[in-house]
Design an enzyme around this catalytic site. Structure first.
Site, PDB file in Angstrom:
ATOM      1  N   GLY A  13       0.787  -1.228   0.000  1.00 36.13           N
ATOM      2  CA  GLY A  13       0.000   0.000   0.000  1.00 36.13           C
ATOM      3  C   GLY A  13       0.817   1.274   0.000  1.00 36.13           C
ATOM      4  O   GLY A  13       0.262   2.367  -0.080  1.00 36.13           O
ATOM      5  N   GLU A  45       0.561  -8.975  -5.587  1.00 31.94           N
ATOM      6  CA  GLU A  45       1.930  -9.039  -5.050  1.00 31.94           C
ATOM      7  C   GLU A  45       2.192 -10.431  -4.520  1.00 31.94           C
ATOM      8  O   GLU A  45       1.257 -11.150  -4.182  1.00 31.94           O
ATOM      9  CB  GLU A  45       2.091  -8.057  -3.867  1.00 31.94           C
ATOM     10  CG  GLU A  45       2.065  -6.599  -4.246  1.00 31.94           C
ATOM     11  CD  GLU A  45       1.998  -5.673  -3.043  1.00 31.94           C
ATOM     12  OE1 GLU A  45       2.407  -6.075  -1.946  1.00 31.94           O
ATOM     13  OE2 GLU A  45       1.518  -4.538  -3.218  1.00 31.94           O
ATOM     14  N   ARG A  54       7.891 -14.423   2.507  1.00 37.23           N
ATOM     15  CA  ARG A  54       8.188 -14.691   3.919  1.00 37.23           C
ATOM     16  C   ARG A  54       7.049 -15.487   4.551  1.00 37.23           C
ATOM     17  O   ARG A  54       5.991 -15.643   3.961  1.00 37.23           O
ATOM     18  CB  ARG A  54       8.300 -13.359   4.668  1.00 37.23           C
ATOM     19  CG  ARG A  54       6.980 -12.583   4.623  1.00 37.23           C
ATOM     20  CD  ARG A  54       6.945 -11.347   5.485  1.00 37.23           C
ATOM     21  NE  ARG A  54       5.623 -10.752   5.519  1.00 37.23           N
ATOM     22  CZ  ARG A  54       5.112  -9.943   4.630  1.00 37.23           C
ATOM     23  NH1 ARG A  54       5.821  -9.596   3.566  1.00 37.23           N
ATOM     24  NH2 ARG A  54       3.889  -9.455   4.757  1.00 37.23           N
TER      25      ARG A  54
END
Ligand code: MV4
Length: 447
Positions: free
Chosen positions: A165, A287, A291
């Site tokens: 964002g 996106e 991780r």
């Protein structure tokens, strides 16, 4: 298998990793700033090393200090947790050069997904559906106009080096484009040192659906369904659930297979999350996060797996135990992020914990590094705990969440707990009827 792992993080996620190490018979090394000398992760690890002053930049983000801690203690591998260095390709490159194993993907995959244009291009080539938009970077306003007019307004201008964002600007109509384009550019330049931007069709009322994937780095990969993370405030997730109330088994299997096949083809290693906007029955990739995510426990509950254990197994070259045909979702899980923040403004509320009681009982997991007498330092993010509930169906999970929230005691600081009590009274939350805009709208009219 590794004999010793260093955890380059703090708080509940450091405990999460230490616990996996303990169950695998692996020694753990905590690192900490001077502000965290009394933190729970330091107490729970087998050894600890002070890596710097309170500032995160000078401690948990210090690559030389963390590599030194590794060399001093003889740790063979580093688990980065989330945030801090977890998606820092230069850090992973440095570890590769020092022959320390990074418990996560290669620096090449991190770099690839960190550049949002390259990420999108890669996904398009692997058959993952993306938001319609510019073909790569948009060099100037004339090119921006051309792209926007060909797709139709509204459009959104995003920074190539952005994500989560940051560096995004909406242009509702043609007259907004000039401002959106130039402010996205200058913000991107200031924030990331890279002013490249791209343009997408703006989706007006999507849900945020993310697919958990896992690769063995040798061309095999699985998916573990989706999480619905639509309930956010200022791009911070607040409440997450698995499965999504909006996705059926057939849709899950289809998007899951698309994602797993893409990850296998990439030769991706370890845990990853492929983020989509979901609107009118269609998925649009935005996106990929390379991780372990904060909200991974809802997936662990529904798929009955230990994702950190799998990360460690793959990093050690032992391969993952998961096989797609054995990954069958069961029941429903919900996570609430408990932050030390004062409502209604969500102002950070650090301070001493006078009393702490974690809820328990059937289907309840509380991941927190709090203890009575601990002082929450003001230097880091305000997450102080994750309350995860699991039940055989969504209504059971919601009832259990209400019960568990009632048991939670955190005295001495303000927390976001009252927000969750209020949300549970909302018919839209009870039925799962919400988009990415629901929470901000609700906060506007209720606080
Ligand atoms: C969008 C979008 C609408 N259309 N892209 C925000 C965070 C970043 N990961 C992507 N984001 C968005 N991208 C297109 N083409 C709306 C958002 C968005 C959003 C996305 C997920 C969860 C919450 C959000 C809140 C505001 C905007």
């Amino acid at each position: 298998m590794f004999k010793k792992i260093l955890i380059a993080n703090r708080g509940e996620i450091a405990l999460r990793v230490i616990r996996a190490c303990q169950e695998m018979g692996i020694a753990s090394v905590a690192v900490h700033s001077t502000a965290d000398a009394d933190a729970m992760h330091v107490r729970m690890a087998d050894e600890s090393v002070c890596i710097g002053p309170p500032s995160g930049t000078l401690s948990y983000l210090s690559v030389p200090n963390i590599i030194s801690a590794c060399e001093i203690t003889g740790a063979e591998a580093i688990h980065p947790g989330y945030g801090f260095l977890s998606e820092n390709a230069a850090f992973v490159q440095a570890l590769e050069d020092h022959e320390i194993t990074f418990i996560g993907p290669s620096s090449a995959h991190i770099r690839m997904m960190g550049d949002k244009i390259t990420a999108k291009e890669t996904m398009i080539n692997l058959g993952v559906p993306c938001v319609p938009g510019s073909d790569g970077g948009v060099p100037d306003l004339a090119a921006a106009r051309k792209v926007a007019e060909s797709m139709g307004y509204p459009v959104i201008v995003k920074a190539t080096a952005g994500g989560g964002g940051r560096g995004m600007k909406l242009a509702k109509t043609a007259k907004d484009l000039d401002t959106a384009f130039s402010s996205a550019r200058s913000e991107a330049k200031a924030a990331f040192g890279n002013d490249e931007v791209y343009i997408e069709k703006y989706l007006q009322k999507p849900r945020h659906i993310e697919v958990q994937v896992f690769g063995d780095g040798k061309g095999r990969a699985v998916h573990l369904g989706e999480r619905d993370c639509s309930l956010q405030r200022r791009h911070q997730k607040v409440f997450e659930e698995a499965p999504s109330p909006a996705i059926d088994a057939e849709t899950r299997a289809r998007i899951g297979k698309t994602c797993a096949d893409a990850i296998a083809e990439m030769g991706y290693s370890g845990a990853g999350t492929i983020e989509f906007l979901y609107e009118d029955g269609e998925f649009y990739f935005i996106e990929m996060n390379t991780r372990l995510q904060v909200e991974h426990p809802v997936t662990e509950a529904v798929y009955d797996v230990d994702l950190v254990r799998e990360q460690i197994l793959v990093a050690a070259g032992e391969g993952m135990t998961m096989q797609q045909e054995n990954l069958l979702p069961r029941g429903h899980a919900i996570e609430c992020r408990i932050n030390a923040e004062k409502l209604p403004d969500f102002r950070p509320s650090p301070g001493r914990i006078a009393a702490f009681h974690a809820p328990g009982g059937l289907g309840v997991r509380m991941d927190s590094a709090l203890y009575q007498g601990y002082s929450i330092p003001p230097y880091y993010d305000s997450l102080i705990g994750k309350l995860i509930v699991f039940g055989q169906d969504r209504p059971t999970a919601l009832a259990r969440l209400r019960r568990a929230l009632g048991e939670l005691i955190v005295d001495g600081v303000d927390t976001t707990t009252p927000l969750f009590h209020a949300l549970l009274d909302e018919p839209d939350i009870q039925t799962g009827n919400y988009t990415i805009h629901w929470l901000e709208k609700w906060l506007e009219s209720n606080t």
